[in-house]
Design a protein around this motif. Structure first.
Motif, PDB file in Angstrom:
ATOM      1  N   LEU A 173       0.747  -1.389   0.083  1.00 44.96           N
ATOM      2  CA  LEU A 173      -0.149  -0.057  -0.126  1.00 44.96           C
ATOM      3  C   LEU A 173       0.879   1.178  -0.080  1.00 44.96           C
ATOM      4  CD1 LEU A 173      -2.763   1.167   0.112  1.00 44.96           C
ATOM      5  CD2 LEU A 173      -2.577   1.034   2.368  1.00 44.96           C
ATOM      6  N   LEU A 174       1.921   1.429   0.801  1.00 47.37           N
ATOM      7  CA  LEU A 174       2.785   2.367   0.788  1.00 47.37           C
ATOM      8  C   LEU A 174       3.570   2.623  -0.378  1.00 47.37           C
ATOM      9  CD1 LEU A 174       4.558   2.159   4.512  1.00 47.37           C
ATOM     10  CD2 LEU A 174       2.942   4.036   3.546  1.00 47.37           C
ATOM     11  N   PHE A 175       3.879   1.470  -1.311  1.00 45.08           N
ATOM     12  CA  PHE A 175       4.600   1.528  -2.506  1.00 45.08           C
ATOM     13  C   PHE A 175       3.670   2.030  -3.350  1.00 45.08           C
ATOM     14  CE2 PHE A 175       5.342  -0.452  -6.576  1.00 45.08           C
ATOM     15  CZ  PHE A 175       6.758   0.022  -6.790  1.00 45.08           C
ATOM     16  N   GLU A 176       2.472   1.671  -3.440  1.00 46.84           N
ATOM     17  CA  GLU A 176       1.584   2.143  -4.414  1.00 46.84           C
ATOM     18  C   GLU A 176       1.224   3.770  -3.988  1.00 46.84           C
ATOM     19  OE1 GLU A 176      -1.530  -0.401  -4.167  1.00 46.84           O
ATOM     20  OE2 GLU A 176      -0.865  -2.051  -5.350  1.00 46.84           O
ATOM     21  N   LEU A 177       1.145   4.007  -2.791  1.00 48.16           N
ATOM     22  CA  LEU A 177       0.757   5.346  -2.452  1.00 48.16           C
ATOM     23  C   LEU A 177       1.923   6.372  -2.975  1.00 48.16           C
ATOM     24  CD1 LEU A 177      -1.338   7.271  -1.290  1.00 48.16           C
ATOM     25  CD2 LEU A 177      -0.125   6.921   1.009  1.00 48.16           C
ATOM     26  N   ASP A 178       3.052   6.156  -2.624  1.00 49.98           N
ATOM     27  CA  ASP A 178       4.202   6.698  -3.099  1.00 49.98           C
ATOM     28  C   ASP A 178       4.616   6.842  -4.568  1.00 49.98           C
ATOM     29  OD1 ASP A 178       6.599   8.167  -2.350  1.00 49.98           O
ATOM     30  OD2 ASP A 178       7.983   6.441  -3.027  1.00 49.98           O
ATOM     31  N   THR A 179       4.190   5.748  -5.374  1.00 51.22           N
ATOM     32  CA  THR A 179       4.258   5.803  -6.747  1.00 51.22           C
ATOM     33  C   THR A 179       3.114   6.708  -7.216  1.00 51.22           C
ATOM     34  OG1 THR A 179       4.857   3.298  -6.987  1.00 51.22           O
ATOM     35  CG2 THR A 179       3.798   4.423  -8.948  1.00 51.22           C
ATOM     36  N   ALA A 180       2.056   6.722  -6.733  1.00 55.98           N
ATOM     37  CA  ALA A 180       1.037   7.772  -7.084  1.00 55.98           C
ATOM     38  C   ALA A 180       1.416   8.981  -6.941  1.00 55.98           C
ATOM     39  CB  ALA A 180      -0.286   7.414  -6.622  1.00 55.98           C
ATOM     40  N   ARG A 181       2.069   9.390  -5.720  1.00 53.12           N
ATOM     41  CA  ARG A 181       2.737  10.709  -5.248  1.00 53.12           C
ATOM     42  C   ARG A 181       3.574  11.174  -6.203  1.00 53.12           C
ATOM     43  NH1 ARG A 181       6.582  12.786  -1.714  1.00 53.12           N
ATOM     44  NH2 ARG A 181       7.722  10.731  -2.043  1.00 53.12           N
ATOM     45  N   ARG A 182       4.490  10.411  -6.691  1.00 48.38           N
ATOM     46  CA  ARG A 182       5.557  10.833  -7.483  1.00 48.38           C
ATOM     47  C   ARG A 182       5.078  11.101  -9.044  1.00 48.38           C
ATOM     48  NH1 ARG A 182      11.020   8.986  -5.697  1.00 48.38           N
ATOM     49  NH2 ARG A 182      10.711   8.032  -3.689  1.00 48.38           N
TER      50      ARG A 182
END
Length: 76
Positions: A39-48
């Motif tokens: 979940l954190l990986f996906e959230l950070d990917t969306a953020r970037r």
């Protein structure tokens, strides 16, 4: 370098010529749960992605704050 989860079954082929140089190490995530890490990986990917498309803005700041808070709450 090859990095993989320690739960992954693997094998190494025999060396037929020359030498094999190996360095073994372990990395422990601050987040124990694989689901939380994903979940954190996906959230950070969306953020970037949002930052690359629109730059720093209100949505980017909100996602960044949420990411940081989840990392703080879930981290060891």
């Amino acid at each position: 370098m090859i990095v993989y989860p320690s739960t992954l079954l693997h094998r190494v082929e025999p060396v037929s010529d020359g030498d094999r140089l190996v360095c073994v190490g372990w990395i422990q995530s601050r987040i124990r749960s694989a689901e939380q890490r994903e979940l954190l990986f996906e959230l950070d990917t969306a953020r970037r992605l949002l930052f690359s498309q629109q730059g720093k803005g209100e949505a980017f700041d909100l996602i960044s704050r949420s990411y940081s808070n989840l990392l703080r709450i879930w981290g060891d």
